[in-house]
Design an enzyme around this catalytic site. Structure first.
Site, PDB file in Angstrom:
ATOM      1  N   HIS A 186       2.958  -3.260  18.205  1.00 52.85           N
ATOM      2  CA  HIS A 186       4.746  -3.101  19.818  1.00 52.85           C
ATOM      3  C   HIS A 186       3.546  -3.903  21.012  1.00 52.85           C
ATOM      4  O   HIS A 186       3.599  -3.587  21.434  1.00 52.85           O
ATOM      5  CB  HIS A 186       5.054  -1.956  19.218  1.00 52.85           C
ATOM      6  CG  HIS A 186       6.090  -1.787  19.623  1.00 52.85           C
ATOM      7  ND1 HIS A 186       7.044  -2.665  19.345  1.00 52.85           N
ATOM      8  CD2 HIS A 186       6.288  -1.453  20.835  1.00 52.85           C
ATOM      9  CE1 HIS A 186       8.471  -2.382  20.550  1.00 52.85           C
ATOM     10  NE2 HIS A 186       7.327  -1.755  20.906  1.00 52.85           N
TER      11      HIS A 186
ATOM     12  N   ASP B 171       5.005  -4.505  12.942  1.00 50.58           N
ATOM     13  CA  ASP B 171       5.736  -3.299  14.631  1.00 50.58           C
ATOM     14  C   ASP B 171       6.184  -2.376  14.155  1.00 50.58           C
ATOM     15  O   ASP B 171       7.062  -2.121  12.812  1.00 50.58           O
ATOM     16  CB  ASP B 171       6.252  -3.676  15.268  1.00 50.58           C
ATOM     17  CG  ASP B 171       7.143  -3.307  16.010  1.00 50.58           C
ATOM     18  OD1 ASP B 171       6.324  -2.257  16.619  1.00 50.58           O
ATOM     19  OD2 ASP B 171       6.946  -3.823  17.345  1.00 50.58           O
TER      20      ASP B 171
ATOM     21  N   SER C 239      10.313  -4.610  24.236  1.00 51.87           N
ATOM     22  CA  SER C 239      10.997  -3.360  24.019  1.00 51.87           C
ATOM     23  C   SER C 239      12.152  -2.809  24.515  1.00 51.87           C
ATOM     24  O   SER C 239      13.005  -3.209  24.431  1.00 51.87           O
ATOM     25  CB  SER C 239      10.008  -2.623  23.840  1.00 51.87           C
ATOM     26  OG  SER C 239       9.868  -1.534  22.791  1.00 51.87           O
TER      27      SER C 239
END
Lengths: 282, 282
Positions: B259, B229, B151
């Site tokens: 995620h 996600d 991320s």
């Protein structure tokens, strides 16, 4: 899916899915939570299941997040189920005051004493209610179960497994509380949950149960203990398992390992392989 | 061991050890923390190292607890290093007010704007100071490094790796923030840390960096992205990586994955194998 089950979260994981549920428990007279991992093999049928009981202060999330067991469960085609470590928010006064009593610290007993006896019935919950619910709600074979746990949950796995031997093909534990009727955490909890008659404590004491079953056929058991575990001498007494179990118990010592999930993660693969063998998937 | 390093905790893990340290950082003008995993192979010599940069709200603990990477690192003989995601307790007003700015949200840039520019120098810290400290203090080969992240940390891994290509044999990312100069989290952070001149933002934007390096030889890159996600469309824009990287970039899509670290855990083994290959240990 049983209408009683409320899903809290769900994630794809190693080709299967890990999810967390809440349901109204009859045993515990209130909501209980558990996590479940369903491996990719559930697409084609029911799979054997390994229950994992966590230790003091843990929740139904801890094992799925920290142990790294899903990888092995996906390889072997095993479901994993991890219940919370106690009822919560029951309204019992001071339920959350101590980290080693009440919330997160059920010691997996069926409490007989007020004010705990209505809600703190984790032995019945783990041995009967939860497996029935899981087998009715998920593609899991309720006749093909194993039981594993850590610390207070290692105590839970061994005592529940020894008392309900017909329900489990194999048992295992990491750093279990082996003789809680004779060590401080256990004595505190048993006195409160079970009362002062210490004869009743022995039903929840692995060393006592093993000694009482010396001549019986037992499920195969694997216990791993870290030599650097700070709780070993005072609370766990894993050395007292030496020589017990009549050949059914394998006790392994691991130099330098402590009480953490880094220890569990290092050897959970061996436990999954052990259970897979006895659950007939190898 | 460098005197500058203070050990916070240490655990045996997969035959090696995982530990957490704090040290006085010159780049960040204050204390910084990182975790390190040293595999059993360090007993006989220096090993290659994979740095992992975590995402928003994470700390130096998250990756070691949740990703399950140590098992693979022990198999391949790789060290793992996971720094914290920002400086902390710097005294900057409102440093902890927002979850996507300040503490836990450095975006791995060298801030140029007050009051952040003295402490929030994570690009320099990750690319230069930390690797020098690690190579000087542990049995790690500072000439054999790879970089991975998730991320915001996937953004960090790709941008730092692209700008310092000679330092890393391979780069990888899970669900990276691919174009932060054009998406909300990044625009908020860059405006505060780097000021309003958007031309300067492109030094920290993977899509912009890849486009600017179209004719250059790049380190091999592996990016995994979950199709389920929830941040993909608004914040990650991983689809914008399609066709970039001139053959050096492998982008994989995983249907249904989100995620979470359950996604990372599911594919971290592939990333470790990818880095092991390029680090020359296979």
């Amino acid at each position: 899916m049983t209408a009683n089950l409320k899903i809290l979260e769900e994630h794809a994981c190693f080709g299967g899915r890990v999810a967390r549920y809440e349901h109204a428990s009859e045993s515990c007279h209130g909501p209980m939570r558990f996590s479940i991992y369903l491996p990719p093999q559930t697409v084609t049928g029911r799979v054997p299941v390994v229950y994992f009981l966590a230790g003091l202060t843990c929740t139904e999330e801890t094992f799925m997040i920290k142990a790294g067991a899903q990888r092995y469960a996906a390889e072997w085609g095993l479901a994993l189920v991890a219940p919370d470590t106690s009822p919560r928010r029951t309204g019992i006064p001071d339920e959350t005051r101590d980290w080693d009593l009440g919330s997160g610290a059920s010691f997996y007993v069926d409490a007989t004493e007020e004010p705990w006896s209505r809600h703190y019935r984790m032995h019945q919950y783990v041995a009967e209610e939860l497996p029935a619910l899981v087998a009715a709600s998920f593609p899991v074979d309720g006749n093909c179960q194993a039981l594993c746990g850590h610390s207070m949950g290692g105590h839970g796995a061994l005592t529940i497994g020894l008392r309900h031997g017909h329900r489990y093909r194999s048992l295992s534990a990491f750093a279990p509380v082996c003789a809680p009727s004779r060590t401080p955490w256990g004595q505190k909890a048993f006195g409160v949950y079970l009362g002062s008659d210490e004869a009743r404590w022995r039903d929840y004491d692995t060393v006592a149960l093993l000694k009482a079953r010396e001549s019986q056929a037992l499920a195969p058991m694997l216990v791993d203990q870290g030599g650097g575990d700070p709780y070993l001498e005072r609370e766990l007494k894993t050395q007292w398992l030496e020589g017990l179990g009549g050949g059914a118990l394998t006790l392994r010592w691991h130099e330098g390992y402590d009480h953490s999930y880094f220890f569990i993660a290092s050897f959970i693969g061996d436990h999954m392989a052990f259970h897979a063998r006895h659950l007939g998937v190898t």
